[in-house]
Design a protein around this motif. Structure first.
Motif, PDB file in Angstrom:
ATOM      1  N   GLN A 242       0.688  -1.346   0.201  1.00 39.85           N
ATOM      2  CA  GLN A 242       0.194   0.010   0.031  1.00 39.85           C
ATOM      3  C   GLN A 242       0.878   1.196   0.028  1.00 39.85           C
ATOM      4  N   ALA A 245       2.210   1.677  -3.457  1.00 41.55           N
ATOM      5  CA  ALA A 245       1.384   2.157  -4.169  1.00 41.55           C
ATOM      6  C   ALA A 245       1.273   3.824  -4.176  1.00 41.55           C
ATOM      7  N   ASP A 246       1.119   3.947  -2.837  1.00 38.03           N
ATOM      8  CA  ASP A 246       0.550   5.548  -2.697  1.00 38.03           C
ATOM      9  C   ASP A 246       2.032   6.282  -3.218  1.00 38.03           C
ATOM     10  N   LEU A 276      -1.848  -0.068  -8.203  1.00 34.02           N
ATOM     11  CA  LEU A 276      -2.121   1.458  -8.416  1.00 34.02           C
ATOM     12  C   LEU A 276      -3.586   1.910  -8.177  1.00 34.02           C
ATOM     13  N   ALA A 279      -4.127   2.580  -4.505  1.00 34.45           N
ATOM     14  CA  ALA A 279      -3.463   3.654  -3.828  1.00 34.45           C
ATOM     15  C   ALA A 279      -4.318   4.689  -3.433  1.00 34.45           C
TER      16      ALA A 279
END
Length: 781
Positions: A242, A245-246, A276, A279
């Motif tokens: 996570q 992705a962010d 993504l 995200a």
């Protein structure tokens, strides 16, 4: 391997084992597979193989829980007398014999004393199978990596590379082979597998976390985790996917390099799109690069899908305007990375749909039939080409999807109006359709090349391909005779047309050979041409005729036959058919012909879903095909009729507009429309000036190379290769086409090439290299 290439080394081994165990029909399957390894080089791979192959057993000290034991234990496994550890009934055991050479087993009774314990295995050479190469040698690590029967990698042959390759063997087990193709692998390449490529490893982990972590031992995972903390500012253990992705979504710093690497080769990391989507943007409005949001791309694709569904029900003019507006709205997304991996199919399809809409909202002009034909030959064909290209944008299997319906909504009204206007002008007083049509002549040192069903828009495609190869070509057009079927039109397209005349009926649409009174079929036309001194060439024959004052005749192409058998699926075959015609022309010119005249007999109509059905009572006609019918005696059908070209006293019925007498007809010809009647004719000669291209500038910014080229043609491509002669040594995701300014840029996605000697290569559509210049990857200038 040439097809179905394995994704990893483990895949290659499993495939090779299975091939060795495969028995011909009627032959008992092998009792076991013997794997000899004289030097023990395969040992480091055993942990991964034991997991992947439950039927694998190892010669060694007795340790049944590890599927390892002495020779007598292995024999029990083969005989399946140890049910607790024997493989499943459908699996033949694979016996790995480290430090045993195949020659040892073949020696049989001549074993030295220290190897006599292997004697019980000798008979398995005959009852079982031995894993070896096609040449009979053992499969070494180097062989499995380099053989075209396995992975087919380009590996240097020096000792340092061999040593590094063996050190990296455990890491190679599940390493994606795609990342190793396209370049020569040397010692440093294998060593980097252990050291790691941080950005590649990060993207690989994000794309498939489970597979990546499964390939890592404790030490490698600790190294990866440390690199993530130091270089990318997150801990994969504590923060997880996570956080990555962010960070990739928001970019900045090192993460911009990660994003660029992904954009350069997105197909190597198929799981990034899904990652993504999870995200969490901090501020959508403040997000610098909205293109990084696959969810946003999805939203716009959904919105576009809904808009396209609505277009199908609009009036034609409104539908055209709407598609043009949608194209402007969504064209930016064709440059987003999601379009490269097939997640923007509607945005991609909008490009040819936009061209189709622009062409279809413009009616063809001209107060006379000659003016209308000229307008179509000048501009109107672009509408046909855009329709074909829009349909070609679909993936195979999706021919009946929404894009097809939109094509029909834009194309059918324009097609029908154009046909009706053409039919109206052709039927005016004083207009004789036969006088519009013209025959083909044969000239000395010229070969007439008949390309069946070469429609005008395809003729334009052919012209572009010929010019791209440096050939000199002139394009003009002819008008096909009525009806536009092969039987009537091909004789006029041949130099033997003067030997033909009409018969007393037009039931089969063939004229007659005047001398014999027999139908002018293909063989009789060839015979008639030969009598006139035309040299008739066989298929693929390219010899220069000696003393053939009337030139030659050759034939090529299956466009028409494919159209009749495939319907709208013909679009999948057009590109290879055009390429085949180009190759044939080049062959004839290379054989010494001064020119090649490309002719055809007729064009065709193509409309997915079928042309509109028009009823024609059978008692009115002697013969009825999809787009034409021979009128019976003095019958007066309600559909338009025209004089038969070869005997104007006989009438041919043709449906109005683009109608068809037969239902569900997607591809056909024989009627009266611009697409069927206006056909191309090309004169092709060897170009006076060769295609020229010169690389004038090479500059690097990071791992992106900018190239400038001076050239006298369009359509050239630029590549970056480790060996300029070999396309397989390319180090970029794909060659790039030169822009209109003669410039382009290429991104090297693998940082391991930094500092490597490479060559910038310019080549044409045939793959012929026109210029190359050396460069150093990543070298700032």
């Amino acid at each position: 391997m040439t097809s179905a290439s394995p994704e990893t080394l483990l895949d290659a081994l499993k495939t090779s084992f299975a091939a060795s165990l495969r028995a011909p029909d009627g032959v008992a399957p092998p009792a076991a597979l013997l794997w000899t390894d004289a030097d023990g080089h395969w040992k480091p791979l055993l942990p991964a193989l034991m997991k992947a192959l439950p039927e694998l057993y190892v010669l060694g000290p007795y340790a049944p829980e590890e599927r390892q034991g002495p020779v007598i234990w292995l024999k029990c496994i083969v005989e399946r007398t140890l049910p607790d550890v024997s493989p499943a009934p459908e699996l033949a055991p694979i016996l790995y014999l480290p430090n045993v050479a195949r020659q040892d087993l073949r020696a049989g009774g001549d074993f030295p004393a220290k190897e006599r314990h292997l004697m019980p295995l000798v008979e398995l050479q005959y009852r079982g199978a031995v894993w070896h190469q096609r040449n009979g040698r053992d499969w070494t690590v180097e062989a499995i990596l380099t053989s075209e029967d396995a992975l087919g990698l380009d590996v240097a042959r020096d000792q340092r590379t061999r040593d590094a390759m063996l050190r990296a063997l455990p890491l190679l087990a599940e390493e994606p082979i795609a990342a190793l193709r396209g370049r020569r692998l040397e010692a440093d390449d294998f060593d980097r597998l252990a050291i790691g490529d941080p950005i590649r490893d990060l993207l690989t982990w994000m794309s498939d976390r489970e597979a990546f972590e499964g390939r890592c031992d404790a030490g490698r995972w600790a190294t990866f985790r440390d690199v993530c903390v130091r270089e990318f500012g997150f801990d994969p253990d504590q923060d997880g996917i996570q956080a990555a992705a962010d960070a990739l979504l928001h970019g900045g710093g090192k993460w911009n390099e990660v994003w660029q690497r992904f954009c350069d080769a997105p197909n190597l990391y198929p799981g990034i799109s899904a990652v993504l989507r999870q995200a969490r943007p901090k501020d959508l409005l403040g997000l610098v690069d909205q293109s990084r949001r696959p969810g946003l791309n999805d939203e716009r694709e959904d919105k576009l899908r809904a808009a396209l569904e609505a277009v199908v029900d609009l009036a034609h003019a409104q539908a055209c305007d709407k598609i043009i507006a949608l194209d402007e709205e969504h064209k930016e997304r064709r440059g987003w990375v999601w379009a490269q991996i097939g997640e923007s199919p509607y945005a991609v399809a909008l490009e040819p749909l936009g061209r189709l809409a622009r062409a279809a909202r413009r009616p063809l002009g001209g107060a006379t039939v000659e003016a209308l034909i000229a307008d179509y030959a000048s501009e109107g064909w672009r509408c046909d080409r855009a329709a074909i290209e829009a349909l070609s944008s679909l993936k195979p299997g999706n021919e009946n999807n929404l894009v097809t319906k939109v094509v029909r909504a834009l194309y059918e009204p324009w097609l029908d109006r154009s046909a009706r206007r053409f039919q109206e002008l052709l039927s005016t007083d004083g207009t004789d359709p036969a006088k519009l049509a013209s025959g083909v002549s044969a000239d000395r040192e010229t070969c007439v090349l008949f390309a069946d069903g070469l429609r005008l828009d395809l003729g334009m495609m052919l012209l572009e391909r010929l010019e791209a190869r440096g050939l000199k070509a002139r394009m003009s057009h002819r008008v096909a005779p009525i009806p536009t079927v092969t039987a009537t039109a091909k004789p006029l397209a041949s130099p033997a047309h003067g030997a033909c005349s009409g018969g007393a009926d037009a039931e089969d649409f063939y004229p007659l050979i005047a001398e014999s009174g027999k139908p002018a079929n293909a063989q009789r036309l060839r015979d008639a041409m030969a009598r006139q001194g035309v040299e008739v060439l066989d298929a693929e024959e390219a010899r220069m005729a000696v003393g053939a004052e009337a030139g030659a005749w050759a034939e090529i192409g299956k466009i028409d036959s494919l159209g009749h058998s495939l319907g709208s699926l013909l679009i999948r075959q057009l590109d290879p058919e055009i390429e085949a015609i180009v190759d044939r022309i080049e062959g004839l010119l290379s054989a010494g012909w001064g020119a090649v005249r490309v002719v055809t007999d007729h064009g065709w109509l193509l409309l997915p879903g079928g042309l509109p059905k028009v009823d024609l009572p059978p008692y009115l006609v002697a013969t009825k095909w999809a787009r034409c019918a021979a009128v019976q005696g003095g019958s007066t059908p309600t559909v338009p009729t025209y004089p038969w070209y070869w005997n104007p006293l006989l009438r041919i019925a043709s449906p109005p507009g683009i109608g068809a007498f037969l239902a569900s007809t997607e591809y056909t010809h024989g009627g009266v429309s611009l697409q069927e009647c206006v056909i191309p004719e090309l004169i092709v000669e060897r170009g006076e000036a060769a295609v020229a291209a010169s690389i004038t500038e090479i500059s690097w910014r990071g791992m992106r190379c900018r190239v400038a080229v001076e050239t006298n043609v369009s359509g050239l491509k630029v590549d970056l290769r480790l060996n300029w002669k070999q396309a397989k040594t390319s180090i970029v995701a794909a060659p790039k086409e030169l822009g209109s300014t003669g410039e382009t840029s290429l991104a090297v996605s693998d940082d391991s090439h930094e500092g490597a000697a490479a060559s910038v290569v310019v080549f044409d559509q045939t793959g012929r290299v026109l210029d190359n210049k050396p460069t150093t990857v990543g070298e700032e200038t």
